[in-house]
Design a protein around this motif. Sequence first.
Motif, PDB file in Angstrom:
ATOM      1  N   ARG A  38      54.210  26.892  29.430  1.00 35.21           N
ATOM      2  CA  ARG A  38      53.901  27.581  30.681  1.00 35.21           C
ATOM      3  C   ARG A  38      54.235  26.687  31.858  1.00 35.21           C
ATOM      4  O   ARG A  38      54.256  25.465  31.737  1.00 35.21           O
ATOM      5  CB  ARG A  38      52.436  28.010  30.729  1.00 35.21           C
ATOM      6  CG  ARG A  38      51.436  26.862  30.792  1.00 35.21           C
ATOM      7  CD  ARG A  38      50.009  27.397  30.690  1.00 35.21           C
ATOM      8  NE  ARG A  38      49.011  26.338  30.788  1.00 35.21           N
ATOM      9  CZ  ARG A  38      47.711  26.507  30.617  1.00 35.21           C
ATOM     10  NH1 ARG A  38      47.226  27.726  30.337  1.00 35.21           N
ATOM     11  NH2 ARG A  38      46.883  25.484  30.725  1.00 35.21           N
ATOM     12  N   GLN A  39      54.472  27.336  32.986  1.00 38.37           N
ATOM     13  CA  GLN A  39      54.758  26.602  34.217  1.00 38.37           C
ATOM     14  C   GLN A  39      54.040  27.273  35.372  1.00 38.37           C
ATOM     15  O   GLN A  39      54.303  28.443  35.680  1.00 38.37           O
ATOM     16  CB  GLN A  39      56.261  26.536  34.487  1.00 38.37           C
ATOM     17  CG  GLN A  39      56.612  25.638  35.660  1.00 38.37           C
ATOM     18  CD  GLN A  39      58.087  25.323  35.723  1.00 38.37           C
ATOM     19  OE1 GLN A  39      58.917  26.024  35.139  1.00 38.37           O
ATOM     20  NE2 GLN A  39      58.443  24.261  36.416  1.00 38.37           N
ATOM     21  N   ALA A  40      53.134  26.534  35.969  1.00 41.08           N
ATOM     22  CA  ALA A  40      52.405  27.012  37.131  1.00 41.08           C
ATOM     23  C   ALA A  40      53.177  26.633  38.394  1.00 41.08           C
ATOM     24  O   ALA A  40      53.981  25.691  38.372  1.00 41.08           O
ATOM     25  CB  ALA A  40      51.010  26.402  37.158  1.00 41.08           C
ATOM     26  N   PRO A  41      52.936  27.338  39.493  1.00 42.19           N
ATOM     27  CA  PRO A  41      53.649  27.026  40.731  1.00 42.19           C
ATOM     28  C   PRO A  41      53.471  25.562  41.131  1.00 42.19           C
ATOM     29  O   PRO A  41      52.357  25.049  41.162  1.00 42.19           O
ATOM     30  CB  PRO A  41      52.996  27.964  41.752  1.00 42.19           C
ATOM     31  CG  PRO A  41      52.482  29.097  40.946  1.00 42.19           C
ATOM     32  CD  PRO A  41      52.046  28.503  39.642  1.00 42.19           C
ATOM     33  N   GLY A  42      54.581  24.904  41.403  1.00 40.76           N
ATOM     34  CA  GLY A  42      54.535  23.523  41.849  1.00 40.76           C
ATOM     35  C   GLY A  42      54.250  22.505  40.767  1.00 40.76           C
ATOM     36  O   GLY A  42      54.058  21.322  41.064  1.00 40.76           O
ATOM     37  N   LYS A  43      54.220  22.951  39.510  1.00 39.12           N
ATOM     38  CA  LYS A  43      53.907  22.021  38.418  1.00 39.12           C
ATOM     39  C   LYS A  43      55.040  22.000  37.398  1.00 39.12           C
ATOM     40  O   LYS A  43      55.889  22.895  37.356  1.00 39.12           O
ATOM     41  CB  LYS A  43      52.601  22.426  37.736  1.00 39.12           C
ATOM     42  CG  LYS A  43      51.367  22.282  38.627  1.00 39.12           C
ATOM     43  CD  LYS A  43      50.101  22.495  37.834  1.00 39.12           C
ATOM     44  CE  LYS A  43      48.869  22.249  38.687  1.00 39.12           C
ATOM     45  NZ  LYS A  43      47.607  22.415  37.913  1.00 39.12           N
ATOM     46  N   PRO A  88      41.370  30.811  36.018  1.00 35.87           N
ATOM     47  CA  PRO A  88      42.414  30.854  37.048  1.00 35.87           C
ATOM     48  C   PRO A  88      43.506  29.799  36.836  1.00 35.87           C
ATOM     49  O   PRO A  88      44.675  30.055  37.152  1.00 35.87           O
ATOM     50  CB  PRO A  88      41.624  30.607  38.339  1.00 35.87           C
ATOM     51  CG  PRO A  88      40.267  31.148  38.042  1.00 35.87           C
ATOM     52  CD  PRO A  88      40.021  30.825  36.601  1.00 35.87           C
ATOM     53  N   GLU A  89      43.144  28.666  36.275  1.00 36.59           N
ATOM     54  CA  GLU A  89      44.140  27.614  36.038  1.00 36.59           C
ATOM     55  C   GLU A  89      45.107  27.944  34.910  1.00 36.59           C
ATOM     56  O   GLU A  89      46.064  27.199  34.680  1.00 36.59           O
ATOM     57  CB  GLU A  89      43.469  26.259  35.776  1.00 36.59           C
ATOM     58  CG  GLU A  89      42.391  26.277  34.712  1.00 36.59           C
ATOM     59  CD  GLU A  89      40.990  26.412  35.302  1.00 36.59           C
ATOM     60  OE1 GLU A  89      40.804  27.235  36.238  1.00 36.59           O
ATOM     61  OE2 GLU A  89      40.087  25.710  34.815  1.00 36.59           O
ATOM     62  N   ASP A  90      44.872  29.039  34.208  1.00 39.71           N
ATOM     63  CA  ASP A  90      45.838  29.508  33.206  1.00 39.71           C
ATOM     64  C   ASP A  90      46.968  30.314  33.845  1.00 39.71           C
ATOM     65  O   ASP A  90      47.929  30.688  33.160  1.00 39.71           O
ATOM     66  CB  ASP A  90      45.140  30.381  32.160  1.00 39.71           C
ATOM     67  CG  ASP A  90      44.153  29.599  31.307  1.00 39.71           C
ATOM     68  OD1 ASP A  90      43.056  30.146  31.038  1.00 39.71           O
ATOM     69  OD2 ASP A  90      44.465  28.463  30.911  1.00 39.71           O
ATOM     70  N   GLY A 113      60.587  34.380  30.320  1.00 41.79           N
ATOM     71  CA  GLY A 113      59.247  34.163  30.835  1.00 41.79           C
ATOM     72  C   GLY A 113      58.527  35.448  31.188  1.00 41.79           C
ATOM     73  O   GLY A 113      59.152  36.467  31.496  1.00 41.79           O
ATOM     74  N   THR A 114      57.208  35.392  31.131  1.00 43.32           N
ATOM     75  CA  THR A 114      56.369  36.510  31.540  1.00 43.32           C
ATOM     76  C   THR A 114      55.203  35.957  32.359  1.00 43.32           C
ATOM     77  O   THR A 114      54.598  34.940  31.993  1.00 43.32           O
ATOM     78  CB  THR A 114      55.876  37.322  30.327  1.00 43.32           C
ATOM     79  OG1 THR A 114      55.206  38.495  30.777  1.00 43.32           O
ATOM     80  CG2 THR A 114      54.941  36.526  29.430  1.00 43.32           C
ATOM     81  N   GLN A 115      54.905  36.617  33.471  1.00 46.85           N
ATOM     82  CA  GLN A 115      53.892  36.123  34.403  1.00 46.85           C
ATOM     83  C   GLN A 115      52.493  36.503  33.925  1.00 46.85           C
ATOM     84  O   GLN A 115      52.231  37.659  33.595  1.00 46.85           O
ATOM     85  CB  GLN A 115      54.126  36.699  35.795  1.00 46.85           C
ATOM     86  CG  GLN A 115      53.076  36.311  36.825  1.00 46.85           C
ATOM     87  CD  GLN A 115      53.160  34.862  37.239  1.00 46.85           C
ATOM     88  OE1 GLN A 115      54.250  34.365  37.550  1.00 46.85           O
ATOM     89  NE2 GLN A 115      52.032  34.166  37.261  1.00 46.85           N
ATOM     90  N   VAL A 116      51.612  35.523  33.923  1.00 46.61           N
ATOM     91  CA  VAL A 116      50.191  35.759  33.657  1.00 46.61           C
ATOM     92  C   VAL A 116      49.416  35.274  34.876  1.00 46.61           C
ATOM     93  O   VAL A 116      49.560  34.114  35.277  1.00 46.61           O
ATOM     94  CB  VAL A 116      49.712  35.019  32.397  1.00 46.61           C
ATOM     95  CG1 VAL A 116      48.197  35.127  32.253  1.00 46.61           C
ATOM     96  CG2 VAL A 116      50.410  35.588  31.161  1.00 46.61           C
ATOM     97  N   THR A 117      48.629  36.163  35.459  1.00 45.02           N
ATOM     98  CA  THR A 117      47.844  35.817  36.644  1.00 45.02           C
ATOM     99  C   THR A 117      46.368  36.066  36.354  1.00 45.02           C
ATOM    100  O   THR A 117      45.992  37.173  35.949  1.00 45.02           O
ATOM    101  CB  THR A 117      48.281  36.655  37.848  1.00 45.02           C
ATOM    102  OG1 THR A 117      49.675  36.442  38.086  1.00 45.02           O
ATOM    103  CG2 THR A 117      47.490  36.264  39.089  1.00 45.02           C
ATOM    104  N   VAL A 118      45.556  35.042  36.544  1.00 49.77           N
ATOM    105  CA  VAL A 118      44.120  35.141  36.301  1.00 49.77           C
ATOM    106  C   VAL A 118      43.395  34.969  37.630  1.00 49.77           C
ATOM    107  O   VAL A 118      43.524  33.931  38.281  1.00 49.77           O
ATOM    108  CB  VAL A 118      43.641  34.081  35.302  1.00 49.77           C
ATOM    109  CG1 VAL A 118      42.148  34.273  34.998  1.00 49.77           C
ATOM    110  CG2 VAL A 118      44.458  34.136  34.021  1.00 49.77           C
ATOM    111  N   SER A 119      42.653  35.987  38.019  1.00 50.34           N
ATOM    112  CA  SER A 119      41.942  35.934  39.298  1.00 50.34           C
ATOM    113  C   SER A 119      40.471  35.594  39.075  1.00 50.34           C
ATOM    114  O   SER A 119      39.879  35.965  38.066  1.00 50.34           O
ATOM    115  CB  SER A 119      42.075  37.266  40.020  1.00 50.34           C
ATOM    116  OG  SER A 119      41.577  38.316  39.216  1.00 50.34           O
ATOM    117  N   SER A 120      39.902  34.897  40.046  1.00 53.10           N
ATOM    118  CA  SER A 120      38.492  34.479  39.934  1.00 53.10           C
ATOM    119  C   SER A 120      37.550  35.530  40.474  1.00 53.10           C
ATOM    120  O   SER A 120      37.954  36.503  41.091  1.00 53.10           O
ATOM    121  CB  SER A 120      38.287  33.168  40.695  1.00 53.10           C
ATOM    122  OG  SER A 120      38.681  33.319  42.032  1.00 53.10           O
TER     123      SER A 120
END
Length: 120
Positions: A38-43, A88-90, A113-120
């Motif tokens: 996985r790749q998070a924005p800016g990481k 959220p960090e996932d 790739g497929t986007q996974v977004t976890v909201s708090s």
Amino acid sequence: QVQLVESGGGSVQAGGSLRISCAASGRAFSDYIAAWFRQAPGKEREFVAAISWNGGLTNYADSVKGRFTISRDNAKNTVYLQMSSLKPEDTAIYYCAAAPNTRPRDYAYWGQGTQVTVSS
């Protein structure tokens, strides 16, 4: 060679679950170790989990142990990542990758790739 296509990403609230899939085509899928990164924005892209050709061995990043489960169905040429207790960090783009059994560290094949977004 093998071609990989991910699916199943989406948005989910913290604490929820999601399963993403990766369909393989081309050479026999059982010739490959399969993994999720996985790749998070800016990481940097990071390893999440891997599974041996027959599903007998699995390996997980410490950050997902006990929450994520990797599995595969070679008859369907598909590898799965079941994600639970999401945080959220996932949030990241999740990539499927494959390495030949003879070169287990050589993840030469990648999906889009497929986007996974976890909201708090």
